[in-house]
Design an enzyme around this catalytic site. Structure first.
Site, PDB file in Angstrom:
ATOM      1  N   ARG A 119       0.826  -1.207   0.000  1.00 10.12           N
ATOM      2  CA  ARG A 119       0.000   0.000   0.000  1.00 10.12           C
ATOM      3  C   ARG A 119       0.867   1.266   0.000  1.00 10.12           C
ATOM      4  O   ARG A 119       0.606   2.214  -0.736  1.00 10.12           O
ATOM      5  CB  ARG A 119      -0.910   0.012   1.224  1.00 10.12           C
ATOM      6  CG  ARG A 119      -2.103  -0.912   1.136  1.00 10.12           C
ATOM      7  CD  ARG A 119      -2.897  -0.843   2.415  1.00 10.12           C
ATOM      8  NE  ARG A 119      -4.093  -1.687   2.378  1.00 10.12           N
ATOM      9  CZ  ARG A 119      -4.830  -1.967   3.454  1.00 10.12           C
ATOM     10  NH1 ARG A 119      -4.480  -1.492   4.633  1.00 10.12           N
ATOM     11  NH2 ARG A 119      -5.899  -2.723   3.340  1.00 10.12           N
ATOM     12  N   SER A 137       7.108 -16.217   0.618  1.00  8.82           N
ATOM     13  CA  SER A 137       6.199 -17.095   1.345  1.00  8.82           C
ATOM     14  C   SER A 137       7.005 -18.317   1.810  1.00  8.82           C
ATOM     15  O   SER A 137       8.096 -18.164   2.336  1.00  8.82           O
ATOM     16  CB  SER A 137       5.013 -17.491   0.461  1.00  8.82           C
ATOM     17  OG  SER A 137       4.128 -18.329   1.163  1.00  8.82           O
ATOM     18  N   SER A 138       6.500 -19.495   1.593  1.00  6.84           N
ATOM     19  CA  SER A 138       7.163 -20.718   2.046  1.00  6.84           C
ATOM     20  C   SER A 138       6.443 -21.916   1.447  1.00  6.84           C
ATOM     21  O   SER A 138       5.263 -21.823   1.073  1.00  6.84           O
ATOM     22  CB  SER A 138       7.101 -20.809   3.576  1.00  6.84           C
ATOM     23  OG  SER A 138       7.448 -22.099   4.040  1.00  6.84           O
ATOM     24  N   TYR A 151       1.924 -19.983  11.197  1.00  2.81           N
ATOM     25  CA  TYR A 151       2.932 -19.698  10.174  1.00  2.81           C
ATOM     26  C   TYR A 151       2.446 -20.104   8.784  1.00  2.81           C
ATOM     27  O   TYR A 151       2.420 -19.294   7.846  1.00  2.81           O
ATOM     28  CB  TYR A 151       4.228 -20.423  10.513  1.00  2.81           C
ATOM     29  CG  TYR A 151       5.323 -20.270   9.484  1.00  2.81           C
ATOM     30  CD1 TYR A 151       6.120 -19.124   9.456  1.00  2.81           C
ATOM     31  CD2 TYR A 151       5.580 -21.281   8.548  1.00  2.81           C
ATOM     32  CE1 TYR A 151       7.131 -18.978   8.523  1.00  2.81           C
ATOM     33  CE2 TYR A 151       6.590 -21.140   7.613  1.00  2.81           C
ATOM     34  CZ  TYR A 151       7.365 -19.997   7.605  1.00  2.81           C
ATOM     35  OH  TYR A 151       8.367 -19.862   6.666  1.00  2.81           O
ATOM     36  N   LYS A 155       1.371 -17.772   5.465  1.00  2.00           N
ATOM     37  CA  LYS A 155       2.104 -17.906   4.208  1.00  2.00           C
ATOM     38  C   LYS A 155       1.170 -18.252   3.045  1.00  2.00           C
ATOM     39  O   LYS A 155       1.383 -17.795   1.916  1.00  2.00           O
ATOM     40  CB  LYS A 155       3.192 -18.976   4.348  1.00  2.00           C
ATOM     41  CG  LYS A 155       4.319 -18.593   5.299  1.00  2.00           C
ATOM     42  CD  LYS A 155       4.993 -17.300   4.882  1.00  2.00           C
ATOM     43  CE  LYS A 155       6.249 -17.023   5.699  1.00  2.00           C
ATOM     44  NZ  LYS A 155       6.869 -15.716   5.343  1.00  2.00           N
TER      45      LYS A 155
END
Length: 252
Positions: A119, A137-138, A151, A155
């Site tokens: 933003r 991310s993961s 978590y 993600k």
């Protein structure tokens, strides 16, 4: 290959260690001008001093969980850099156990810091000739594993959020992508801690990867820099998994 990043202006959260620091270094090696932040002022100062000979780099002490502070940092950095071409949301709370506090922390730090960064950066990216948004991310955001819960859910949400951004911002020429690392080993990182604190879990995690070893921060940084470059101008809305064939799902 010339990635055409020389002189571009990059802003990254979490640049003092691990994947974040490797991304800073990789951008500097391509001639980009880089601003980064982290919470620990001493670590920020040490990182900036260590990388000063590598290129134009400026570090700032910022808690990305503080929305006002994050927005102020984006504005200050854009003024110093003369605009923004790429923003990379790399910070994670790494809050894995299923507790109320970790849910709140994961959503605020992992997800909402990404939203707030975008933003704040958008007005500057709209003035760039090659704007790019990248979120880290993961693989835990792609499939269920031991880190599912606060978590992993955060993600997953990041992937969904960035996918929507890619569609919404395409007409403005702003690309948005995700890079999802698998297990990444570095000294002082979570897996180095698990290696000594829970060696059985560490051996299990290594054994799951067909390559027989974990990845390095540098192996994650390289595709991040590529995705940010004008060379990748047709790639938007992607979730690039960097895991050495750890995950088995087929992306369709």
């Amino acid at each position: 290959m010339d990635l055409q990043l020389s002189g571009t202006r990059v802003l990254l959260t979490g640049g003092t260690r691990g994947i974040g620091r490797a991304i800073v270094e990789a951008f500097l090696d391509e001639g980009a001008r880089v601003g980064f932040c982290a919470r620990d002022a001493d670590a920020v100062r040490a990182t900036q001093e260590a990388l000063a000979s590598r290129g134009d780099v400026t570090g700032s002490a910022v808690d990305v969980g503080d929305g006002a502070a994050l927005a102020a940092w984006v504005e200050e950095s854009a003024a110093v850099l003369g605009g923004l071409d790429t923003v990379v949301a790399s910070v994670s709370a790494l809050a894995i156990p299923d507790t109320e506090e970790n849910w709140l922390q994961s959503l605020n730090v992992d997800l909402m810091h990404t939203v707030r960064l975008v933003r704040a950066a958008l007005p500057h990216l709209e003035r760039s000739s090659a704007p790019s948004i990248i979120a880290i991310s993961s693989v835990s955001g792609r499939e269920s594993d031991f880190a599912s819960g606060p978590y992993g859910t955060a993600k997953t949400a990041i992937i969904g959020y960035v996918s929507g951004l890619a569609m919404q911002l395409a007409e403005k020429g702003i690309r948005a992508n995700v890079v999802s690392p698998g297990n990444t080993y570095f000294e002082g990182g979570v897996w180095a801690s698990i290696e000594t604190g829970d060696p059985e879990l560490f051996r299990t995690a290594v054994g799951l990867n067909p390559t027989g070893h974990m990845g390095t921060p540098q192996e994650v940084a390289a595709p991040v820099v590529f995705l940010a470059s004008p060379v990748a101008s047709r790639i938007s809305g992607a979730n690039l998994v960097v895991d050495g064939a750890l995950t088995r799902g087929i992306q369709v």
